[in-house]
Design a protein around this motif. Structure first.
Motif, PDB file in Angstrom:
ATOM      1  N   GLY A 215      21.331  22.832 -15.639  1.00  0.00           N
ATOM      2  CA  GLY A 215      21.530  23.827 -16.680  1.00  0.00           C
ATOM      3  C   GLY A 215      20.255  24.495 -17.132  1.00  0.00           C
ATOM      4  N   ASP A 216      20.390  25.761 -17.488  1.00  0.00           N
ATOM      5  CA  ASP A 216      19.245  26.509 -18.003  1.00  0.00           C
ATOM      6  C   ASP A 216      18.655  25.866 -19.247  1.00  0.00           C
ATOM      7  OD1 ASP A 216      19.403  28.532 -16.062  1.00  0.00           O
ATOM      8  OD2 ASP A 216      20.862  29.650 -17.244  1.00  0.00           O
ATOM      9  N   ASP A 217      19.520  25.225 -20.041  1.00  0.00           N
ATOM     10  CA  ASP A 217      19.056  24.652 -21.304  1.00  0.00           C
ATOM     11  C   ASP A 217      18.062  23.510 -21.128  1.00  0.00           C
ATOM     12  OD1 ASP A 217      21.083  23.026 -20.265  1.00  0.00           O
ATOM     13  OD2 ASP A 217      21.740  22.380 -22.257  1.00  0.00           O
ATOM     14  N   THR A 218      18.010  22.916 -19.936  1.00  0.00           N
ATOM     15  CA  THR A 218      17.056  21.828 -19.688  1.00  0.00           C
ATOM     16  C   THR A 218      16.029  22.178 -18.610  1.00  0.00           C
ATOM     17  OG1 THR A 218      18.561  20.802 -18.091  1.00  0.00           O
ATOM     18  CG2 THR A 218      18.677  20.029 -20.388  1.00  0.00           C
ATOM     19  N   SER A 219      16.029  23.430 -18.186  1.00  0.00           N
ATOM     20  CA  SER A 219      15.111  23.867 -17.144  1.00  0.00           C
ATOM     21  C   SER A 219      13.682  23.931 -17.667  1.00  0.00           C
ATOM     22  CB  SER A 219      15.516  25.255 -16.635  1.00  0.00           C
ATOM     23  OG  SER A 219      14.527  25.785 -15.780  1.00  0.00           O
ATOM     24  N   TRP A 220      12.735  23.640 -16.814  1.00  0.00           N
ATOM     25  CA  TRP A 220      11.332  23.770 -17.181  1.00  0.00           C
ATOM     26  C   TRP A 220      10.961  25.236 -17.372  1.00  0.00           C
ATOM     27  CZ3 TRP A 220       7.816  26.149 -13.777  1.00  0.00           C
ATOM     28  CH2 TRP A 220       8.307  26.416 -12.502  1.00  0.00           C
TER      29      TRP A 220
ATOM     30  N   TYR B 195      12.944  27.309 -19.115  1.00  0.00           N
ATOM     31  CA  TYR B 195      13.625  27.789 -20.316  1.00  0.00           C
ATOM     32  C   TYR B 195      12.639  28.491 -21.227  1.00  0.00           C
ATOM     33  CZ  TYR B 195      16.814  27.798 -24.253  1.00  0.00           C
ATOM     34  OH  TYR B 195      17.619  28.195 -25.273  1.00  0.00           O
ATOM     35  N   PRO B 196      12.905  29.638 -21.762  1.00  0.00           N
ATOM     36  CA  PRO B 196      14.186  30.293 -21.988  1.00  0.00           C
ATOM     37  C   PRO B 196      14.639  31.236 -20.872  1.00  0.00           C
ATOM     38  CG  PRO B 196      12.540  31.493 -23.206  1.00  0.00           C
ATOM     39  CD  PRO B 196      11.832  30.329 -22.500  1.00  0.00           C
ATOM     40  N   GLN B 197      13.941  31.281 -19.747  1.00  0.00           N
ATOM     41  CA  GLN B 197      14.486  32.025 -18.616  1.00  0.00           C
ATOM     42  C   GLN B 197      15.756  31.310 -18.159  1.00  0.00           C
ATOM     43  OE1 GLN B 197      11.477  32.543 -15.632  1.00  0.00           O
ATOM     44  NE2 GLN B 197       9.945  33.104 -17.144  1.00  0.00           N
ATOM     45  N   THR B 198      16.575  31.984 -17.386  1.00  0.00           N
ATOM     46  CA  THR B 198      17.875  31.415 -17.034  1.00  0.00           C
ATOM     47  C   THR B 198      18.113  31.443 -15.517  1.00  0.00           C
ATOM     48  OG1 THR B 198      18.897  33.572 -17.415  1.00  0.00           O
ATOM     49  CG2 THR B 198      18.880  32.019 -19.264  1.00  0.00           C
ATOM     50  N   PRO B 199      17.367  30.641 -14.750  1.00  0.00           N
ATOM     51  CA  PRO B 199      17.426  30.737 -13.296  1.00  0.00           C
ATOM     52  C   PRO B 199      18.515  29.898 -12.607  1.00  0.00           C
ATOM     53  CG  PRO B 199      15.746  29.173 -13.907  1.00  0.00           C
ATOM     54  CD  PRO B 199      16.291  29.741 -15.185  1.00  0.00           C
TER      55      PRO B 199
END
Length: 74
Positions: free
Chosen positions: A35-40, A42-46
């Motif tokens: 999920g984007d919410d836990t991506s390094w 973030y706040p980008q949405t890859p």
């Protein structure tokens, strides 16, 4: 935008699946998170999910590319 992301994922997976169908030695594709919410990034949405439970249009584009290439979901 989510529309651009959907098209990019679909294009990438369509091409990868063509390679596989033509005998390419492709057994996996790694995406670095769920999920984007836990991506390094973030706040980008890859990623393919907004959060752990919410698939984005990009997820469905990857699935559609898989089905369009003639593979089956079991």
């Amino acid at each position: 935008s989510e529309k651009i992301q959907r098209e990019r994922y679909r294009t990438i997976f369509t091409e990868l699946l063509k390679i596989k169908k033509n005998g390419g030695n492709l057994s996996s594709v790694t995406i670095w998170g769920i999920g984007d919410d836990t991506s390094w990034l973030y706040p980008q949405t890859p990623l393919l999910y907004s959060d752990y439970e919410t698939p984005k249009d990009a997820y469905y584009a990857v699935l559609q590319a898989y089905l369009d290439a003639g593979f089956k979901v079991e």
